[in-house]
Design an enzyme around this catalytic site. Structure first.
Site, PDB file in Angstrom:
ATOM      1  N   THR A  32       0.835  -1.205   0.000  1.00 28.41           N
ATOM      2  CA  THR A  32       0.000   0.000   0.000  1.00 28.41           C
ATOM      3  C   THR A  32       0.869   1.253   0.000  1.00 28.41           C
ATOM      4  O   THR A  32       0.642   2.191  -0.772  1.00 28.41           O
ATOM      5  CB  THR A  32      -0.920   0.016   1.232  1.00 28.41           C
ATOM      6  OG1 THR A  32      -1.746  -1.147   1.222  1.00 28.41           O
ATOM      7  CG2 THR A  32      -1.804   1.258   1.228  1.00 28.41           C
ATOM      8  N   ASP A  91      -5.232   6.235  -0.382  1.00 32.46           N
ATOM      9  CA  ASP A  91      -5.963   6.436  -1.639  1.00 32.46           C
ATOM     10  C   ASP A  91      -6.200   7.926  -1.888  1.00 32.46           C
ATOM     11  O   ASP A  91      -6.093   8.415  -3.009  1.00 32.46           O
ATOM     12  CB  ASP A  91      -7.316   5.716  -1.606  1.00 32.46           C
ATOM     13  CG  ASP A  91      -7.195   4.236  -1.901  1.00 32.46           C
ATOM     14  OD1 ASP A  91      -6.100   3.790  -2.324  1.00 32.46           O
ATOM     15  OD2 ASP A  91      -8.197   3.513  -1.706  1.00 32.46           O
TER      16      ASP A  91
END
EC number: 2.7.8.-
Length: 201
Positions: A32, A91
């Protein structure tokens, strides 16, 4: 619909990579973080240099980390609150970097303030839409309505930014960004009204 079928296809495509990384002891959180750093670096370095096509290629490669880390977490049966928080937060960082890179280029070397302003609106509204949902959930409401999903917004801006780098007239990117901004504003309005109905009965 695009989100559902695209994710199913890419899940099958990237499962071997996810399994390979797990065998090497790589954690989903590491993927991530690396993906976010890659997207942000490509967008904030290559786009401002006018490398719209190659910037999009590099961003797209790192964007797929969002699928890989999810596959890894599911394989480990590790669906923690921390992982969900990290993924969602990063994100937002990646999305902001993409639009910020477009803003910087078209305010400077790209010399197209209209595109820069449209991208700026997309950046701001793209941050407010998920915030509205998160804030709603914090007060016990739900706000999962809307017409501007993250994946569709990201695909649209990357595709048209990349093609602009290959010679597509910038007006097409401008139209896409305006439509994304309108869709995001509509989604934000939908979520506000949805929460209002739930909290004023």
């Amino acid at each position: 619909m695009l989100n559902k079928y695209a994710r199913a296809f890419f899940a099958r495509l990237f499962t071997p990579l996810a399994q390979f990384l797990l065998r090497r002891g790589v954690s989903p959180d590491a993927v991530t973080v690396v993906g976010t750093v890659g997207v942000s670096a490509a967008a904030l370095v290559l786009y401002p240099l006018g490398q719209l096509f190659w910037g999009t290629v590099v961003v797209t490669v790192f964007v797929f980390s969002d699928i890989v880390d999810g596959l890894m977490a599911r394989a480990l049966d590790r669906r923690s609150d921390w992982g969900a928080f990290l993924d969602s937060t990063l994100d937002r960082v990646a999305d902001a970097a993409v639009f910020a890179g477009v803003v910087i280029w078209f305010f400077t070397g790209g010399a197209n303030p209209a595109i820069a302003v449209a991208a700026l609106f997309c950046l701001v509204l793209g941050s407010l839409v998920p915030y509205a949902r998160a804030r709603a959930e914090a007060i016990g409401a739900t706000a999962d309505v809307g017409i501007a999903e993250r994946s569709e917004r990201l695909v649209a801006v990357l595709v048209f930014t990349g093609f602009t780098g290959l010679g597509l007239p910038p007006v097409f990117l401008l139209v896409v960004l305006v439509l994304l901004a309108v869709a995001s504003a509509a989604t934000l309005g939908q979520r506000i009204l949805t929460v209002r109905r739930q909290t004023t009965v």
